[in-house]
Motif scaffolding. Structure first.
Motif, mmCIF file in Angstrom:
data_model
loop_
_atom_site.group_PDB
_atom_site.id
_atom_site.type_symbol
_atom_site.label_atom_id
_atom_site.label_comp_id
_atom_site.label_asym_id
_atom_site.label_seq_id
_atom_site.Cartn_x
_atom_site.Cartn_y
_atom_site.Cartn_z
ATOM 1 N N GLN A 66 0.818 -1.215 0.000
ATOM 2 C CA GLN A 66 0.000 0.000 0.000
ATOM 3 C C GLN A 66 0.851 1.263 0.000
ATOM 4 N N THR A 67 2.022 1.195 0.633
ATOM 5 C CA THR A 67 2.879 2.375 0.755
ATOM 6 C C THR A 67 3.311 2.904 -0.607
ATOM 7 N N TRP A 68 3.460 2.003 -1.598
ATOM 8 C CA TRP A 68 3.854 2.449 -2.936
ATOM 9 C C TRP A 68 2.871 3.478 -3.479
ATOM 10 N N PHE A 69 1.589 3.286 -3.232
ATOM 11 C CA PHE A 69 0.569 4.187 -3.772
ATOM 12 C C PHE A 69 0.497 5.499 -2.980
ATOM 13 N N GLU A 70 1.056 5.500 -1.796
ATOM 14 C CA GLU A 70 1.005 6.696 -0.942
ATOM 15 C C GLU A 70 2.258 7.553 -1.059
ATOM 16 N N ARG A 71 3.431 6.917 -1.228
ATOM 17 C CA ARG A 71 4.680 7.682 -1.216
ATOM 18 C C ARG A 71 5.651 7.254 -2.318
ATOM 19 N N GLY A 72 5.139 6.561 -3.349
ATOM 20 C CA GLY A 72 6.007 6.062 -4.400
ATOM 21 C C GLY A 72 6.401 7.136 -5.404
ATOM 22 N N CYS A 73 7.594 6.959 -5.969
ATOM 23 C CA CYS A 73 8.099 7.853 -7.013
ATOM 24 C C CYS A 73 8.628 7.001 -8.159
ATOM 25 N N ALA A 119 12.639 3.561 -9.178
ATOM 26 C CA ALA A 119 11.401 3.537 -8.396
ATOM 27 C C ALA A 119 11.813 3.627 -6.931
ATOM 28 N N SER A 120 11.143 4.488 -6.184
ATOM 29 C CA SER A 120 11.582 4.725 -4.809
ATOM 30 C C SER A 120 10.409 5.099 -3.927
ATOM 31 N N LEU A 121 10.645 5.010 -2.623
ATOM 32 C CA LEU A 121 9.680 5.453 -1.622
ATOM 33 C C LEU A 121 10.246 6.679 -0.932
ATOM 34 N N GLY A 122 9.461 7.755 -0.912
ATOM 35 C CA GLY A 122 9.923 8.994 -0.292
ATOM 36 C C GLY A 122 9.668 9.009 1.205
ATOM 37 N N PRO A 123 10.190 10.083 1.823
ATOM 38 C CA PRO A 123 10.951 11.165 1.199
ATOM 39 C C PRO A 123 12.465 10.997 1.288
ATOM 40 N N ASP A 124 12.947 9.885 1.789
ATOM 41 C CA ASP A 124 14.381 9.761 2.085
ATOM 42 C C ASP A 124 15.086 8.713 1.232
ATOM 43 N N ALA A 125 14.664 8.573 -0.023
ATOM 44 C CA ALA A 125 15.236 7.528 -0.874
ATOM 45 C C ALA A 125 16.453 8.004 -1.674
ATOM 46 N N GLY A 126 16.824 9.269 -1.510
ATOM 47 C CA GLY A 126 17.961 9.789 -2.268
ATOM 48 C C GLY A 126 17.533 10.274 -3.647
ATOM 49 N N MET A 239 4.428 10.598 -5.515
ATOM 50 C CA MET A 239 3.385 10.737 -4.508
ATOM 51 C C MET A 239 4.014 11.234 -3.200
ATOM 52 N N ILE A 240 3.439 12.276 -2.661
ATOM 53 C CA ILE A 240 3.942 12.845 -1.414
ATOM 54 C C ILE A 240 2.966 12.565 -0.280
ATOM 55 N N ASP A 241 1.697 12.777 -0.546
ATOM 56 C CA ASP A 241 0.635 12.448 0.408
ATOM 57 C C ASP A 241 -0.480 11.796 -0.410
ATOM 58 N N GLY A 242 -0.141 10.658 -0.996
ATOM 59 C CA GLY A 242 -1.031 10.005 -1.935
ATOM 60 C C GLY A 242 -1.905 8.954 -1.266
ATOM 61 N N PRO A 243 -2.679 8.275 -2.100
ATOM 62 C CA PRO A 243 -2.794 8.456 -3.543
ATOM 63 C C PRO A 243 -3.723 9.619 -3.898
ATOM 64 N N LEU A 244 -3.867 9.877 -5.206
ATOM 65 C CA LEU A 244 -4.859 10.832 -5.688
ATOM 66 C C LEU A 244 -6.147 10.071 -5.983
ATOM 67 N N PHE A 245 -7.279 10.721 -5.703
ATOM 68 C CA PHE A 245 -8.568 10.045 -5.758
ATOM 69 C C PHE A 245 -9.443 10.534 -6.899
ATOM 70 N N LEU A 246 -10.255 9.622 -7.420
ATOM 71 C CA LEU A 246 -11.299 10.003 -8.364
ATOM 72 C C LEU A 246 -12.316 10.909 -7.673
ATOM 73 N N GLY A 247 -12.856 11.860 -8.435
ATOM 74 C CA GLY A 247 -13.905 12.725 -7.911
ATOM 75 C C GLY A 247 -13.446 13.720 -6.876
ATOM 76 N N LYS A 283 0.142 17.163 -2.482
ATOM 77 C CA LYS A 283 -0.235 15.756 -2.580
ATOM 78 C C LYS A 283 0.700 14.944 -3.487
ATOM 79 N N ALA A 284 1.104 15.547 -4.606
ATOM 80 C CA ALA A 284 1.922 14.824 -5.584
ATOM 81 C C ALA A 284 2.611 15.835 -6.487
ATOM 82 N N GLN A 285 3.631 15.352 -7.209
ATOM 83 C CA GLN A 285 4.321 16.200 -8.179
ATOM 84 C C GLN A 285 4.614 15.409 -9.444
ATOM 85 N N MET A 286 4.638 16.126 -10.559
ATOM 86 C CA MET A 286 5.085 15.536 -11.818
ATOM 87 C C MET A 286 6.164 16.420 -12.417
#
Length: 306
Positions: A66-73, A119-126, A239-247, A283-286
Motif C-alpha cells: 500500500q505504501t507504494w501508492f502513498e509515497r512512491g516515485c 522507483a523509490s519510496l519517499g521522502p528519504d530515498a535519495g 506521490m507525497i501524500d497520496g494516492p490521488l482520488f477520483l472525484g 499531494k503529488a508532483q510531476m
C-alpha cells in the motif's frame, strides 16, 4: 548457501494500447497521429510514454504494498518509442530488505530498451533518476522555439482539476478513465471500486496522474512558439501524500525548472505540483521534460541564424 547474484522481478509481456491518435493541441494533430509521425520521420504514432508505467504497478505493489501508492516515485527516461502491436515487458531489481530505491526498466519483446527508471519510496530515498539526469544538463547555447522561457517562470494561474470515472479529458486526452480501464495493461479494482481500497476511495492510476497533471496545462500559458510538435522525453511522478482520488478537486501550480537542448530538440522541464483544493497540502508532483522537435517548427533555421 548464499549468492551475490542480482535477481529481478518481471511482469508478463503486454501489448499497450494507443489512445492518443486523435490528440490535438495548438490547432493541429500530435506526434501520436500516424500521418503526423510519418511526416516527422517516425514509422507510426507512438504510444504515450506514461502508458508503460502501469506495467510496473503490480511489481512495485508486490515489494512495497500500500505504501507504494502513498509515497512512491517513478522516475523515467524514455529511450525508444513503442507503437501499437509491439510487446513490452517491465522489470525491476529485487530490493534488499528495507531498501527504498530500485532500478527499473522496460524492454520490447526483442530486447530493445523502452525506458530506464528508478522507483523509490519517499521522502528519504535519495536522488531519483531524473534528479541525476538534470544535474548533468548543460545550459542551452541558443534557444529558438523556447527563447521566451526562463528557469523559474511559473504558470499564469493556479489550475483547478479533477478526474471522474466517465469524464472526457479533452483534446489532449480524448478519452475517459472508464475507457482507459478497458485497455489498460494492468487493471485493479482499486481504480474503480471504492469498497476494495484501503482508503475507501477509488484511486487514479499512476499513468492517469500524468493525464490529470497535463489536463489544464494550457492554462499555464508558457510562451512556446507555435506551431510545433513535442514529445515526452523524461517523466517523473512522485506521490507525497497520496494516492490521488477520483472525484476529488485538486489545484496545480507549475514552474519551469530547467531548459536544455539536443541536436534535434529544445526542452523545457516543468514541475507540476498537485495540491488539495485549498492549495495548502502538497499531494503529488510531476516532473516532465517537454522536448520540442526543432524540425517541426517552420521558421527554425531562419530564426536560429538571425
Amino acid at each position: 548457501m548464499s549468492f551475490d547474484t542480482p535477481l529481478y522481478l518481471c511482469g508478463p509481456v503486454r501489448e499497450p494500447k494507443q489512445m492518443l491518435a486523435d490528440q490535438e493541441y495548438s490547432g493541429h494533430t500530435s506526434i501520436h497521429d500516424d500521418s503526423m509521425a510519418e511526416k516527422l520521420g517516425f514509422r507510426a504514432g507512438p504510444i504515450e510514454g506514461p502508458t508503460h508505467f502501469s506495467q510496473f504497478a503490480p511489481l512495485l505493489a508486490e515489494i512495497w504494498g500500500q505504501t507504494w501508492f502513498e509515497r512512491g516515485c517513478f522516475s523515467a527516461h524514455f529511450q525508444n518509442m513503442v507503437v501499437e502491436g509491439e510487446q513490452v515487458r517491465a522489470f525491476i531489481e529485487r530490493p534488499a530488505p528495507g531498501a527504498t530505491r530500485v532500478r527499473a526498466w522496460a524492454e520490447k519483446a526483442d530486447g530493445t530498451p523502452v525506458l530506464e527508471a528508478s522507483a523509490s519510496l519517499g521522502p528519504d530515498a535519495g536522488e531519483s533518476l531524473l534528479d541525476q539526469r538534470m544535474a548533468k544538463l548543460r545550459p542551452p547555447e541558443k534557444l529558438v522555439i523556447l527563447s521566451d522561457l526562463h528557469v523559474g517562470m511559473t504558470g499564469a494561474r493556479d489550475e483547478k482539476v479533477r478526474m471522474d470515472h466517465d469524464q472526457h479529458m479533452g483534446n489532449l486526452y480524448p478519452f475517459s478513465l472508464a475507457q482507459k480501464l478497458e485497455g489498460i495493461t494492468e487493471n485493479s479494482p482499486w481504480y474503480s471500486d471504492p469498497a476494495t481500497t484501503p482508503w475507501g476511495r477509488a484511486i487514479i492510476p499512476m499513468e492517469m496522474v500524468s493525464v490529470l497533471a497535463e489536463y489544464t496545462s494550457k492554462e499555464a500559458e508558457f510562451p512556446v512558439k507555435q506551431p510545433v510538435i513535442g514529445l515526452f522525453a523524461d517523466q517523473e511522478i512522485r506521490m507525497i501524500d497520496g494516492p490521488l482520488f477520483l472525484g476529488e478537486d485538486y489545484l496545480i501550480r507549475r514552474e519551469i525548472v530547467a531548459l536544455s537542448e539536443s541536436k534535434r530538440t529544445e526542452s523545457y522541464w516543468v514541475l507540476s505540483s498537485i495540491y488539495d483544493a485549498s492549495g495548502k497540502t502538497l499531494k503529488a508532483q510531476m516532473l516532465l521534460n517537454h522536448a520540442t522537435l526543432k524540425h517541426s517548427y517552420a521558421n527554425y533555421e531562419v530564426e536560429a541564424s538571425a
